[in-house]
Write an enzyme that holds these catalytic residues in place. Structure first.
Site, PDB file in Angstrom:
ATOM      1  CG  HIS A 186      -2.553  -2.645   9.873  1.00 49.83           C
ATOM      2  ND1 HIS A 186      -3.192  -1.635   9.624  1.00 49.83           N
ATOM      3  CD2 HIS A 186      -1.443  -2.258  10.690  1.00 49.83           C
ATOM      4  CE1 HIS A 186      -2.505  -0.315   9.662  1.00 49.83           C
ATOM      5  NE2 HIS A 186      -1.626  -0.652  10.534  1.00 49.83           N
ATOM      6  CB  CYS A 485      -9.768   8.885  14.380  1.00 43.23           C
ATOM      7  SG  CYS A 485      -7.978   9.390  14.861  1.00 43.23           S
TER       8      CYS A 485
HETATM    9  C1  PEP Z   1      -4.332   5.252  15.895  1.00 40.15           C
HETATM   10  O1  PEP Z   1      -3.035   4.952  16.013  1.00 40.15           O
HETATM   11  O2  PEP Z   1      -5.207   5.328  16.872  1.00 40.15           O
HETATM   12  C2  PEP Z   1      -4.790   5.616  14.598  1.00 40.15           C
HETATM   13  C3  PEP Z   1      -5.842   5.887  14.176  1.00 40.15           C
HETATM   14  O3  PEP Z   1      -3.869   5.731  13.412  1.00 40.15           O
HETATM   15  P1  PEP Z   1      -3.374   4.251  12.845  1.00 40.15           P
HETATM   16  O4  PEP Z   1      -4.315   3.180  13.268  1.00 40.15           O
HETATM   17  O5  PEP Z   1      -3.510   4.442  11.333  1.00 40.15           O
HETATM   18  O6  PEP Z   1      -2.069   4.140  13.045  1.00 40.15           O
END
Ligand code: PEP
Ligand code: MG
Length: 555
Positions: A186, A485
């Protein structure tokens, strides 16, 4: 004396500024016995500290506004709660220091809240924060948690969880350096969302003293500690030249021979829309909807949600907006939705699994999205996180139909099983979106929050590229789209490789769009395909990167 450290660069750019630490909550309480004659003075000291903390929390609330303000107001009230202060006074009366009395009094409150379960249990962390703030003020040490600075700074932390950053005044953060975390943690995502440089997985980062000037290069992963004035000027100049070169390339995502790869933005709240539009995003490829739930600590009503979603949808008239339904659990626990006692939450009830256990929450969210899109020309698409098999995809598609949503339903490919069976999933839903952050975590059994396993979270891993290719091929065979994404899309060189693997759109933090656009513009689709083949043929992530670079730079 200048020294250099190297971690993993995860968000482009160069930041130069003074270090502030995200404090840990270790506060040493003095254990002396307060003599009776000193009791009134000690009580007054405790009261003053509590009142100062309440005033500070209120001031921060006024600055933050919205839901954050409500949380901070509630915390301010906790700090000066008359019963709490009476309890503190009683404890000091029998010889406890102000620090010890505040800490113990709040600990008994904490036990009460935790025992109450539900929403109240969710407030335990807020109470803990109040305790830390009052005790730190009494001890005269920096307040654990978010730095108390009015000047811009480079934030150093072990790692950042979403809860740590909720109260961060992001306008002051020039860049991040963390000891833990990997390219998909994060900290990395937040840094990219803010468009500030970040270096993660840098052991020993927390030993850099508070106030030291550092230069953080988020492209190379280098952190220069205490650079001299000449070096500082050089670094600033280099960064400005890089920015100027990028701003000259504008327009949609397209290779040099005209193969289009729409460049979309990842956003986490309506406030991110402006940066997405500024960056020339062609839509939103991932609207993370967690913030509404994380900030209020409960399930917001359908009406509350619809209002927020509409803000985002109306910013992209005629554009494409892919909203992801709530992805709770693992690193985003929500006490009212996800079990708090799982031994391994990343492998437990998270994402779609948690929503299928609470169908009323899913129905309200899908209903809110339908309400929000009503009458707008936007192309709304809705997708589910953490989908493992066809039954999951079917359950999500059925929930979308039941909610009366006139939007394409899709699934994220985050679990290797979903990539392996992508064609089967596409019998139930209309598009795929590769969440490469979780896909890497689950493919390599490497927790995305643990710096020590960052090597396996590298999206250049050829096994990950194989799974991407598998999903993209399946989508092509079914005539469906398959975007990326995850954070992989934000790496300009890898973005070319992903285009070469057949992904149909790239969604990333707004700050990454310009470098990715410029990289795509330099190469033909055939070159991207050759780079992709070379990367997949490599044995490891560094070799894959080198091989792709060699193809694309014509070496
Ligand atoms: C991912 O896991 O690549 C994603 C885009 O979702 P998050 O990072 O919110 O888990
Ligand atoms: Mg994910």
């Amino acid at each position: 004396m200048e020294t250099r450290l190297r971690g993993v660069g995860v968000s482009h750019g160069v930041a130069i500024g003074e270090v502030r630490h995200l404090g840990t909550a270790v506060l040493d309480l003095p254990d002396r016995q307060v003599p009776p004659a000193e009791v009134p003075r000690e009580v007054a000291r405790a009261r003053r500290a509590a009142e100062a903390v309440a005033a500070d929390l209120r001031a921060r609330g006024n600055l933050a506004g919205g839901e954050a303000q409500e949380v901070l107001e509630a915390q301010a009230l906790m700090a000066i709660d008359p019963e709490l202060l009476a309890d503190v006074e009683r404890r000091v009366g029998v010889g406890a220091t102000a620090e010890r009395a505040v800490s113990d009094a709040l600990a008994s409150y904490r036990a009460l809240l935790a025992g109450a379960g539900g929403y109240l249990a969710g407030r335990v962390a807020d109470l803990e924060d109040v305790r830390n703030r009052i005790v730190a003020r009494l001890l005269g040490v920096p307040i654990p948690g978010v730095p108390d600075s009015e000047e811009p700074y480079v934030l150093i932390a072990r790692d950042l969880a979403p809860a740590d950053t909720a109260l961060l005044d992001t306008r002051l953060v020039l860049g991040f350096v963390t000891e833990e975390g990997g390219p998909t943690s994060h900290s990395a995502i937040l840094a990219r969302a803010l468009g500030v440089p970040a270096v993660v997985a840098l052991p020993g980062a927390r030993e850099v003293a508070e106030g030291t000037v550092v230069a953080v290069d988020g492209s190379t992963g280098e952190v220069v500690v205490a650079p001299g004035p000449k070096r500082r000027a050089e670094l600033a100049e280099e960064a400005a030249a890089r920015r100027a070169a990028l701003s000259r390339v504008t327009g949609p995502g397209v290779t040099s021979d005209g193969h289009t790869v729409p460049l979309l933005a990842n956003i986490g709240r309506p406030g991110d829309v402006a940066a997405a539009l500024d960056a020339g995003a062609e839509g939103v490829g991932l609207f993370r909807t967690e913030f509404l739930f994380l900030e209020s600590g409960r399930a917001p009503s359908r009406e509350e949600q619809a209002g927020v979603y509409r803000e985002v949808l109306s910013a992209f008239p005629e554009g494409r907006v892919v909203a992801r339904v709530l992805d709770a659990g693992a690193d985003k626990p929500l006490p009212f939705l996800t079990p708090g006692d799982e031994p391994n939450p990343a492998l437990g009830v998270r994402g779609l699994r948690a929503l299928l256990d609470h169908p009323e929450v899913l129905a309200a969210q899908l209903g809110a999205l339908a309400d929000a899109a009503e009458g707008l020309p936007v192309h709304l698409e809705v997708m589910a996180p953490m989908v493992a098999d066809r039954a999951d995809a079917r359950a999500f598609a059925e929930a979308c139909r039941a909610a009366g949503l006139h939007a394409k339903a899709g699934v994220m490919v985050e679990v290797p099983a979903a990539a392996l069976r992508a064609r089967a999933l596409l019998q139930e839903v209309e598009f795929l979106s590769l969440g490469t952050n979780d896909l890497a975590q689950y493919t390599f059994a490497a927790d995305r929050q643990v710096g020590g396993v960052a090597r396996w979270q590298d999206p250049w891993q050829p096994a990950l590229l194989d799974l991407v290719a598998m999903a993209a091929d399946a989508a092509a065979a079914e005539g469906r789209s398959c975007g990326v994404c995850g954070e992989a899309a934000a790496d300009p060189l890898l973005a070319c490789v992903l285009a070469g693997l057949g992904v149909t759109s790239l969604s990333m933090s707004p700050g990454a769009i310009a470098p990715v656009r410029a990289a795509l513009r330099k190469h033909t689709l055939a070159q991207c395909e050759r780079a992709a083949a070379a990367a997949r043929a490599a044995d490891g992530a560094p070799e894959a990167r080198t091989a792709a670079h060699a193809v694309l730079s014509g070496e």
